[in-house]
Write a protein that holds these residues in place. Structure first.
Motif, mmCIF file in Angstrom:
data_model
loop_
_atom_site.group_PDB
_atom_site.id
_atom_site.type_symbol
_atom_site.label_atom_id
_atom_site.label_comp_id
_atom_site.label_asym_id
_atom_site.label_seq_id
_atom_site.Cartn_x
_atom_site.Cartn_y
_atom_site.Cartn_z
ATOM 1 N N GLY A 26 2.354 -55.144 -18.046
ATOM 2 C CA GLY A 26 1.632 -54.383 -17.029
ATOM 3 C C GLY A 26 0.242 -54.922 -16.790
ATOM 4 O O GLY A 26 -0.195 -55.044 -15.630
ATOM 5 N N ILE A 27 -0.475 -55.290 -17.855
ATOM 6 C CA ILE A 27 -1.831 -55.831 -17.689
ATOM 7 C C ILE A 27 -1.770 -57.175 -16.980
ATOM 8 O O ILE A 27 -2.534 -57.448 -16.046
ATOM 9 C CB ILE A 27 -2.545 -55.958 -19.048
ATOM 10 N N PHE A 28 -0.836 -58.016 -17.399
ATOM 11 C CA PHE A 28 -0.646 -59.334 -16.779
ATOM 12 C C PHE A 28 -0.344 -59.165 -15.284
ATOM 13 O O PHE A 28 -1.041 -59.713 -14.412
ATOM 14 C CB PHE A 28 0.499 -60.045 -17.520
ATOM 15 N N THR A 29 0.666 -58.341 -14.978
ATOM 16 C CA THR A 29 1.056 -58.143 -13.583
ATOM 17 C C THR A 29 -0.053 -57.451 -12.790
ATOM 18 O O THR A 29 -0.362 -57.858 -11.667
ATOM 19 C CB THR A 29 2.344 -57.301 -13.515
ATOM 20 N N GLY A 30 -0.642 -56.427 -13.403
ATOM 21 C CA GLY A 30 -1.699 -55.686 -12.723
ATOM 22 C C GLY A 30 -2.892 -56.563 -12.402
ATOM 23 O O GLY A 30 -3.460 -56.470 -11.309
ATOM 24 N N GLY A 31 -3.269 -57.429 -13.340
ATOM 25 C CA GLY A 31 -4.389 -58.338 -13.095
ATOM 26 C C GLY A 31 -4.116 -59.254 -11.918
ATOM 27 O O GLY A 31 -4.983 -59.449 -11.056
ATOM 28 N N VAL A 32 -2.886 -59.792 -11.876
ATOM 29 C CA VAL A 32 -2.537 -60.694 -10.781
ATOM 30 C C VAL A 32 -2.540 -59.938 -9.453
ATOM 31 O O VAL A 32 -3.081 -60.416 -8.448
ATOM 32 C CB VAL A 32 -1.162 -61.356 -11.035
#
Lengths: 304, 340
Positions: free
Chosen positions: A99-105
């Motif tokens: 979620g953090i990875f996707t959310g950051g992108v």
């Protein structure tokens, strides 16, 4: 669901409905023919069955690979597989990392993509042609060529291994999403912005208060397009993260498949349970927002 | 843009030390070249003298994206070529060790490695199966989907569900389906291949190709669906009046009508094939059996990162990209047909 279904059909079929009255020939063409329907149904079965089987398999106490095993057997259902996979790889931690990875992108893509998309569509400035050309060219750069230099730079030189930043940076701004933003902003009349400029509004304010509210569908489309990339990405986060506590779910599940599964009592049950947890957010998201993910959007963005 | 905001946004450029903005301004000199000399002119209506265009703030808005493209894509692209021509190895951060220029040594090392040759052969097998299958199935399904009005949404969603799902997740279920005593072999009974699909050196790569076709098909169906909207209905009408049957209509109107999309589909399918990594890594447990399903990207990972030879891996990457470009050109000729 029924509501969205009919709306969608009207939207895409509207031109055809007009023409249908023209002649019987055309009417015949649009008639639901059994051949097409059977073909489509077989296709749907082939596409959906593995997902159904994934779910059934994740609930089986003992893996049953016979044909009967494809149907739920009341005596063979358990949630134990979910507990098992969760004790090997922390599912919640994996989901949070994904979620953090996707959310950051997504955040970077939306913020910077809206800025550059608006500039490309509605502002006239020196270098616009270059930025536009770059955006098209970038979509042709194959990731495999960047694999080694990005690894050297990000993991070795900058020491960003096992960090969220290191995962996000190569994907930060999705160029396809930039293109989608530009296409939507182009459809807005320039006079709208001229008026605001005469009133003395700054470009940032025009973008935020006038342009962005008018292109909400573009934002949903861009978020969906962008979501698929990092949520499903395996190779890059696999290279960047060595610590399990930092791994997105796709990476920790892949490590489970290739390293740990062999020693488990019901490896497939655990793998399929993990797979369900990894697949569910994407599948649910795309069923809810299916109208925003239609052929015309994708076609226009991919045509370049 | 009001007159008042102009000087403020102009200031962005001189102190904007980011190479992105200035590079863009330099190379775009053709846009606003006419300097009338009346820079101090009082008429704010004349936008011509403005060196950065009517709305210089556009440069500022584009700057983050340009910076991203230059730092994360353009620079590493050049760096890849640099690495491939040098004796490059991993060092601790900050340590500077000479990395001598070695000419084509890395390229020779790549091209004389039988594992690399094998992996390129595997990709060819993959392409021969995947590309025609993808084009044919997605066009036929998109064409059928285009005619159906009821259940259209259901079909469309079910087709792209595999595309939006993580490869790692669906590989899990394919492993389950195609294992030695999995459901597929149960259904086939005595026809089941021996050894089973993914551990059979003849069937491993075709199974990977089949998996990728299945996984990506929904995306290509959507592309064709968009292309089909561009074919004028009148063509079908007049063909039907002239007595052409469905098959003739499909072959003579639909297929030529979606040719640009077909070029795109073959190109994207080829790029996907060249990028294979997750599938050989997980589906066939590291490109097995005995290298029968290794892919170039998997070898890049093995040589570059596991074995610590990034120079050879970078050379492999360059060769791979050149190979993809060549295949794409050939396909363009073949699929593009007369219109070229």
């Amino acid at each position: 669901m029924a509501q969205t279904l009919s709306n969608d059909d009207e939207a895409t079929e509207a031109p055809a409905t007009d023409r249908r009255r023209k002649s019987d020939v055309v009417q015949e063409r649009h008639k639901l023919r059994p051949g097409s329907l059977i073909l489509l149904a077989v296709g749907a079965f082939v596409f959906l069955f593995p997902f159904y089987y994934m779910f059934i398999g994740s609930l089986q106490a003992n893996p049953d690979t016979s044909v009967a095993g494809a149907f739920p057997q009341p005596g063979n259902i358990t949630l134990q597989n979910y507990t098992n996979i969760n004790s090997s790889i922390n599912l919640l931690k994996g989901l949070i990392n994904s979620g953090i990875f996707t959310g950051g992108v997504i955040l970077c893509t939306v913020v910077f993509g809206l800025l550059v998309g608006y500039a490309l569509a509605q502002l006239s400035f020196r270098g616009r042609g270059v930025v536009f050309g770059m955006m098209l060219l970038v979509q042709m750069i194959p990731f495999q060529l960047l694999l080694i230099p990005l690894y050297v730079l990000i993991v070795r030189d900058y020491g960003l291994g096992d960090t969220y930043l290191g995962m996000i940076v190569p994907f930060a701004i999705n160029s396809t999403a930039v293109f989608v933003f530009r296409q939507y902003f182009l459809q807005l009349p320039a006079s709208l912005f001229e008026a605001a400029r005469i009133d003395g509004a700054s470009e940032l304010r025009i973008l935020w208060q006038i342009a962005v509210p008018l292109v909400r569908p573009a934002i949903v489309t861009a978020v969906l397009l962008t979501f698929i990339g990092p949520w499903n990405e395996f190779l890059w986060p696999f290279l960047v993260t060595k610590e399990q506590s930092m791994q997105p779910l796709a990476v920790s599940l892949a490590n489970y498949i290739s390293n740990i599964a062999a020693t488990a009592s019901n490896p497939y049950g655990a793998i399929l349970a993990g797979a369900c947890v990894l697949a569910a957010p994407a599948v649910i998201l795309f069923i809810i927002f299916q109208r925003q993910f239609i052929s015309t959007n994708l076609g226009s963005s991919a045509k370049g | 843009m009001s007159w008042m905001t102009l000087p403020r946004s102009k200031r962005v450029q001189p102190d904007g030390s980011d190479p992105a903005g200035s590079a863009a301004a330099d190379s775009a000199g053709r846009h606003g070249g006419s300097s009338d000399g009346n820079a101090g002119g009082p008429a704010p209506r004349k936008p011509r003298w403005r060196p950065l265009g009517a709305q210089p703030v556009g440069v500022l808005f584009s700057a983050p994206y340009l910076l991203f493209v230059l730092a994360v894509l353009a620079y590493p692209l050049g760096y890849a070529v640099y690495i491939s021509f040098h004796d490059f190895f991993f060092t601790a951060p900050g340590v500077s060790v000479p990395k001598p220029f070695v000419g084509f040594d890395n390229y020779i090392a790549v091209l004389t490695d039988p594992a690399v040759i094998r992996s390129f052969g595997n990709i060819l097998i993959f392409l021969v199966i995947n590309v025609p299958l993808t084009v044919a199935l997605s066009l036929v399904l998109a064409n059928a989907l285009n005619r159906v009005t009821r259940l259209r949404t259901f079909f469309r969603v079910s087709y792209y569900v595999p595309y939006v799902t993580a490869s790692v997740a669906v590989i899990g279920v394919w492993l389950f389906l195609f294992q030695q005593n999995g459901l597929i072999n149960s259904l086939l009974g005595s026809l089941a291949p021996e050894p089973s699909w993914l551990v059979n050196s003849w069937l491993a790569m075709p199974t990977v190709a089949l998996y990728v076709t299945w996984k990506q098909l929904g995306f290509f169906i959507l592309l064709y669906l968009a292309a089909l909207q561009n074919i004028p209905e009148e063509l079908y009408e007049s063909a039907a009046v002239d007595g052409a049957n469905k098959w003739n209509q499909f072959w003579n109107i639909t297929v030529p009508g979606v040719r640009p999309a077909s070029v795109l589909v073959t190109l994207l399918a080829t790029i996907t094939g060249a990028n294979l990594f997750t599938e050989p890594y997980l589906l066939t447990a590291g490109g097995g059996p005995d290298g029968a399903s290794t892919s170039p990207v998997f070898l890049m990972y093995r040589t570059g990162i596991l074995q610590g030879n990034p120079d050879i891996a970078a050379a492999l990457g360059v060769i791979l990209v050149i190979g993809v470009l060549l295949i794409a050109l050939i396909q363009r000729r073949l699929v593009g047909g007369k219109e070229e």
